[in-house]
Design an enzyme around this catalytic site. Structure first.
Site, PDB file in Angstrom:
ATOM      1  CB  ILE A   2       1.919   2.905  11.511  1.00  0.00           C
ATOM      2  CG1 ILE A   2       0.811   3.926  11.729  1.00  0.00           C
ATOM      3  CG2 ILE A   2       1.719   2.253  10.131  1.00  0.00           C
ATOM      4  CD1 ILE A   2       0.868   5.088  10.738  1.00  0.00           C
ATOM      5  CB  ALA A   3       4.575  -0.847  10.378  1.00  0.00           C
ATOM      6  CB  ALA A   4       4.346  -1.791  16.319  1.00  0.00           C
ATOM      7  N   GLY A   5       3.471  -4.287  14.699  1.00  0.00           N
ATOM      8  CA  GLY A   5       3.218  -5.725  14.592  1.00  0.00           C
ATOM      9  C   GLY A   5       3.907  -6.304  13.357  1.00  0.00           C
ATOM     10  CG  ASP A   6       2.820  -4.933   9.541  1.00  0.00           C
ATOM     11  OD1 ASP A   6       2.085  -5.903   9.767  1.00  0.00           O
ATOM     12  OD2 ASP A   6       2.422  -3.863   9.040  1.00  0.00           O
ATOM     13  CG  ASN A  22      -1.956  -0.981   1.302  1.00  0.00           C
ATOM     14  OD1 ASN A  22      -2.434  -1.427   0.262  1.00  0.00           O
ATOM     15  ND2 ASN A  22      -2.343  -1.383   2.501  1.00  0.00           N
ATOM     16  CB  ALA A  23       0.649   4.531  -1.524  1.00  0.00           C
ATOM     17  N   GLY A  70       0.448  -5.902  22.834  1.00  0.00           N
ATOM     18  CA  GLY A  70       0.842  -4.488  22.910  1.00  0.00           C
ATOM     19  C   GLY A  70       2.002  -4.300  23.871  1.00  0.00           C
ATOM     20  CB  SER A  71       2.697  -1.703  26.411  1.00  0.00           C
ATOM     21  OG  SER A  71       1.488  -1.864  27.116  1.00  0.00           O
ATOM     22  N   GLY A  87       1.530  -1.271   3.779  1.00  0.00           N
ATOM     23  CA  GLY A  87       0.896  -2.548   3.427  1.00  0.00           C
ATOM     24  C   GLY A  87       1.493  -3.609   4.335  1.00  0.00           C
ATOM     25  N   GLY A 129       5.473   6.489  10.728  1.00  0.00           N
ATOM     26  CA  GLY A 129       5.214   5.829   9.451  1.00  0.00           C
ATOM     27  C   GLY A 129       5.436   4.325   9.516  1.00  0.00           C
TER      28      GLY A 129
END
Ligand code: RIB
Length: 309
Positions: A251-255, A14-15, A225-226, A42, A290
């Site tokens: 954003i994207a921490a899990g990724d 994704n953008a 999470g934390s 993405g 980001g």
């Protein structure tokens, strides 16, 4: 023949259009943001980038549109050490888009237009049969058509390629897919969708993990999470805390966690050590804005871990 340590990621590109604001707007309200950024994202691409930057030998099966941003993303993925031969530019389609609000606490809400991600068909997966069969592990998420995810899992399972599923975004899944999965990494919301158990504490996480084990999944890692993760292998579970950092954007921490976890597991590190490595990568990511701009490189993760002692 298997290529030792080889990872294949299948997923979305994704953008991301990201607007930072103090608090999320309520219906009918207009809110002025304090920072706007277009960044590459993405879930599939973020996880591929996290694996590539942290040192994995990785190929990525995905689709972009035949547009300018798709071409720029493809070039950046190569800089991030990813084999993009199986990334298709789909004619007449636009690259996927995510519209993201991030509030003052670093939380986010996301709306997605699938665009070219919807064109990642079973036929495209079938064309990558050999690549999946030769890999050590296949990592997927749920921003791609479910039929394609199912087919890729079947091919992997038939060829003893470890099937890893990050079941995000949350949705119910058929047992036919779950029975092919070796490692699953839901967050609390995703675990509840899959098991019906509301995950609010370690006991709940243990219950949800048992249900996923009963569906045929050996390793269940529920991200909390934390509070870290609940890691359960064949019914033996424990909570593994993460690192305490000042999060500005999750954003994207899990990724990042998923991609780095694969790197460490493919280096044959024990699960506890792999989780520590993945926690470190995610801890760095939440201190930056980001999706892909926040994903750390291997030397940054190693340095972070050195500082923790
Ligand atoms: O997990 C974060 C990602 O979700 C973003 O990069 C966005 O593109 C959505 O797919």
């Amino acid at each position: 023949m298997k290529t030792a340590g080889k990872l294949v990621v299948l997923g979305s590109i994704n953008a991301d259009h990201i607007l930072n604001l103090e608090s999320f707007p309520t219906p009918g309200e207009t809110v002025t943001g304090n920072h706007y950024q277009v960044a590459f994202g993405g879930k599939g691409a973020n996880q591929a980038v996290a694996a590539g930057r942290s040192g994995a030998d990785i190929a990525f099966i995905a689709c972009t549109g035949d547009d300018d941003i798709g071409e720029r993303i493809r070039k950046q993925l190569q800089v991030d050490r990813i084999d993009v031969a199986p990334v298709s530019a789909v004619s007449g389609e636009s690259t996927g888009v995510a519209l993201i609000f991030v509030n003052g606490e670093g939380e986010n809400v996301i709306g997605i237009h699938a665009g070219a991600n919807a064109a990642l068909s079973s036929a495209l997966v079938d064309a990558q049969r050999e690549r999946i069969a030769k890999a050590d592990a296949l990592l997927m998420q749920l921003e791609s058509p479910l039929d394609s995810v199912q087919l890729a899992a079947q091919i992997a399972h038939e060829h003893q390629t470890t099937v890893v599923l990050n079941p995000a975004p949350a949705r119910a899944l058929p047992d036919t897919l779950l029975s092919l999965v070796d490692i699953i990494t839901p967050n609390e919301t995703e675990a509840e969708k899959l098991t019906g158990v509301r995950v609010e504490n370690d006991d709940d996480a243990a219950k949800a993990a048992q249900i996923l084990h009963a569906k045929g999944i050996d390793t269940v890692i529920i991200t909390l999470g934390s509070r870290g993760v609940w890691a359960s292998v064949k019914g033996e579970g424990r909570r593994v805390p993460g690192f305490k950092v000042q999060a500005i954007d999750t954003i994207a921490a899990g990724d990042t966690f998923n991609g780095a976890l694969m790197t460490a597991l493919l280096e044959k590190r024990p699960l506890a050590e792999a989780l520590r490595f993945a926690h470190a990568a995610a801890a760095i990511a939440v201190t930056r804005k980001g999706a892909q701009p926040s994903v750390p490189w291997r030397k940054e993760i190693d340095e972070f871990l050195r500082q923790q002692g």
